[in-house]
Design a protein around this motif. Structure first.
Motif, mmCIF file in Angstrom:
data_model
loop_
_atom_site.group_PDB
_atom_site.id
_atom_site.type_symbol
_atom_site.label_atom_id
_atom_site.label_comp_id
_atom_site.label_asym_id
_atom_site.label_seq_id
_atom_site.Cartn_x
_atom_site.Cartn_y
_atom_site.Cartn_z
ATOM 1 N N GLY A 28 32.519 35.876 42.089
ATOM 2 C CA GLY A 28 33.420 36.666 42.776
ATOM 3 C C GLY A 28 34.131 37.776 42.693
ATOM 4 N N ALA A 29 35.679 37.642 43.180
ATOM 5 C CA ALA A 29 36.351 38.476 42.747
ATOM 6 C C ALA A 29 36.452 38.838 41.404
ATOM 7 C CB ALA A 29 37.699 38.146 42.686
ATOM 8 N N SER A 30 36.311 37.942 40.588
ATOM 9 C CA SER A 30 36.204 38.251 38.823
ATOM 10 C C SER A 30 34.633 39.397 38.508
ATOM 11 C CB SER A 30 35.101 36.944 37.770
ATOM 12 O OG SER A 30 37.120 36.324 38.037
ATOM 13 N N MET A 31 33.822 39.405 39.581
ATOM 14 C CA MET A 31 32.651 40.214 39.178
ATOM 15 C C MET A 31 33.008 41.730 40.054
ATOM 16 S SD MET A 31 29.062 40.536 40.640
ATOM 17 C CE MET A 31 29.529 40.875 43.062
ATOM 18 N N ALA A 32 34.047 41.510 41.080
ATOM 19 C CA ALA A 32 34.687 42.979 41.319
ATOM 20 C C ALA A 32 35.404 43.370 40.759
ATOM 21 C CB ALA A 32 35.124 42.549 42.870
ATOM 22 N N GLY A 120 46.929 37.799 31.696
ATOM 23 C CA GLY A 120 47.560 37.689 32.788
ATOM 24 C C GLY A 120 47.630 37.413 34.074
ATOM 25 N N PHE A 121 48.286 36.917 35.772
ATOM 26 C CA PHE A 121 48.138 37.300 36.991
ATOM 27 C C PHE A 121 49.365 37.145 37.329
ATOM 28 C CE2 PHE A 121 46.606 35.208 40.649
ATOM 29 C CZ PHE A 121 46.145 36.513 40.945
ATOM 30 N N LYS A 128 48.159 41.024 38.329
ATOM 31 C CA LYS A 128 46.731 40.932 39.852
ATOM 32 C C LYS A 128 45.758 41.961 39.256
ATOM 33 C CE LYS A 128 49.134 37.725 42.199
ATOM 34 N NZ LYS A 128 50.309 37.414 41.229
ATOM 35 N N THR A 129 46.633 43.043 38.560
ATOM 36 C CA THR A 129 45.243 43.671 38.272
ATOM 37 C C THR A 129 45.021 44.126 36.428
ATOM 38 O OG1 THR A 129 46.363 45.698 38.170
ATOM 39 C CG2 THR A 129 45.551 45.370 40.286
ATOM 40 N N ALA A 130 44.882 43.416 35.853
ATOM 41 C CA ALA A 130 45.091 43.156 33.819
ATOM 42 C C ALA A 130 43.598 42.654 33.870
ATOM 43 C CB ALA A 130 45.470 42.032 34.161
ATOM 44 N N LYS A 131 43.091 42.414 34.842
ATOM 45 C CA LYS A 131 41.290 41.509 34.597
ATOM 46 C C LYS A 131 40.312 43.104 34.697
ATOM 47 C CE LYS A 131 39.992 38.077 36.266
ATOM 48 N NZ LYS A 131 39.390 38.367 37.681
ATOM 49 N N MET A 132 40.644 43.259 36.338
ATOM 50 C CA MET A 132 40.368 45.110 36.138
ATOM 51 C C MET A 132 40.590 45.989 35.009
ATOM 52 S SD MET A 132 40.632 46.921 40.275
ATOM 53 C CE MET A 132 40.324 45.912 40.498
ATOM 54 N N THR A 133 41.663 45.963 34.719
ATOM 55 C CA THR A 133 42.196 47.129 33.340
ATOM 56 C C THR A 133 41.416 46.735 32.322
ATOM 57 O OG1 THR A 133 44.439 47.269 34.773
ATOM 58 C CG2 THR A 133 44.253 47.718 32.280
ATOM 59 N N ILE A 294 45.002 50.383 43.898
ATOM 60 C CA ILE A 294 45.174 50.168 45.523
ATOM 61 C C ILE A 294 44.696 48.817 45.835
ATOM 62 C CG2 ILE A 294 43.450 50.389 47.773
ATOM 63 C CD1 ILE A 294 42.096 52.949 46.321
ATOM 64 N N THR A 295 44.215 48.103 44.847
ATOM 65 C CA THR A 295 44.425 47.002 44.423
ATOM 66 C C THR A 295 45.574 45.620 44.548
ATOM 67 O OG1 THR A 295 42.216 46.293 42.965
ATOM 68 C CG2 THR A 295 43.861 44.513 43.719
ATOM 69 N N GLY A 296 46.850 46.748 43.672
ATOM 70 C CA GLY A 296 48.073 46.219 43.570
ATOM 71 C C GLY A 296 49.502 45.956 45.141
#
Length: 325
Positions: A28-32, A120-121, A128-133, A294-296
């Motif tokens: 899901g979103a975590s894979m993305a 964080g989240f 909201k973008t911390a995992k991606m970062t 863009i996600t933020g």
């Protein structure tokens, strides 16, 4: 000692200097969220094979050479996604070096991993973008430490300015987000386009912010693939959301936009250039930082859409309600 992406990769390198494969896997979103990290290794490494896999695909159709020369990066926001927990455990059993990203330090996925990065989240739009970062940060450390990355310092400068920029820009877009919400609140379908490192963000927006959280049909289209089939549906008032990168793949996004405009489609553009990404990221690294910005910003658009539709982002039919699926 504080655990960081840098310290984790340093420790892996001490154990095995012969890493030749990096697998990013989740659901899901975590894979993305892992996509920018995958994209970076795939584009910048001259020695490592990089793939991104859905966690249950990794579990049931594991690449044959996963082992001591492999780094596997998994992710789960709450840390309880069964398929991702299983993938984390499976990768360790195969001898891979496993790093997991999660919001909950006591979660099952964290307990299964060799290395953990807790992010964080809730705090703000940037988080909201911390995992991606973190995924991108890990990818840059892997390439830099195992083979050298010429623009490493420029990437660190971008990381240092990223969260402040995201929060600033997100706080500026409320009028545009409200306009988007009013314009699209009655649409049953929204086509979402993106390219480059942002392709994962387009997929996440379509599959989760729209389909999961708003029950809006939302096909994802790579901007470059728009002209290879999907452009046949570009008609007057066809609803599109287009993410435009600042960087090498901008031409792909701009070309799609120009075509949509020719046929008077209904278009909303979120452009990283409009949101000042170049103020923190040099031309050498900018492509990889588009998806976080863009996600933020997109999160504000999603919130305003949910308000206009009177459909909270937390509302579900099946998720967290059905046990057998």
């Amino acid at each position: 000692m504080t655990v960081t992406p840098k310290s984790i990769i340093e420790d892996i390198k001490k154990k095995n200097p012969n890493i030749n494969r990096v697998i990013f896997t989740g659901c899901g979103a975590s894979m993305a969220d892992l996509y920018p990290g995958y994209y970076f290794v795939a584009h910048e490494s001259k020695k490592m094979l990089s793939v991104i896999m859905q966690a249950n695909e990794f579990n049931y159709d594991t690449p044959k050479d996963v082992g001591e020369n492999t780094i596997v990066i998994t992710a789960s926001l709450g840390g309880t996604t069964p398929e991702s927990i299983a993938a984390t455990k499976h990768a360790r059993e195969l001898g891979a070096h496993v790093v997991t990203l999660s919001h909950d330090e006591s979660s099952p996925i964290v307990k299964e991993a060799e290395y953990q990065l807790i992010h964080g989240f809730e705090k703000d739009y940037a988080n909201k973008t911390a995992k991606m970062t973190l995924a991108l940060n890990l990818a840059i450390e892997i390439v830099n430490q195992f083979e050298g990355y010429e623009y490493y310092d420029e990437a660190q400068t971008a990381f240092n300015g990223l969260f402040d920029l995201i929060n600033h820009e997100a706080n500026m877009v409320t009028p545009a987000a409200e306009e988007f919400a009013e314009k699209y609140k009655d649409d049953k379908t929204i086509y979402v386009l993106g390219s480059g490192a942002t392709a994962g963000a387009a997929y996440s927006t379509a599959s989760f912010l729209f389909m999961e959280m708003q029950w809006i049909t939302a096909p994802t289209i790579h901007s470059g693939e728009f002209f290879h089939g999907p452009f046949e549906l570009a008609l007057k008032d066809t609803p599109y959301l287009l993410f435009v990168n600042d960087g090498p793949t901008r031409h792909l996004d701009a070309r799609a936009l120009e075509f949509m405009q020719r046929f008077d489609a209904k278009i909303t553009v979120i452009d990283a250039k409009d949101h000042n990404l170049a103020s923190i990221a040099s031309n050498n690294v900018i492509d990889y930082f588009n998806p976080m910005l863009i996600t933020g910003v997109m999160r504000v658009y999603a919130e305003k859409l949910s308000e206009a539709r009177k459909h909270p982002l937390t509302q579900r039919r099946y998720m967290w309600k059905l046990e057998n699926y």
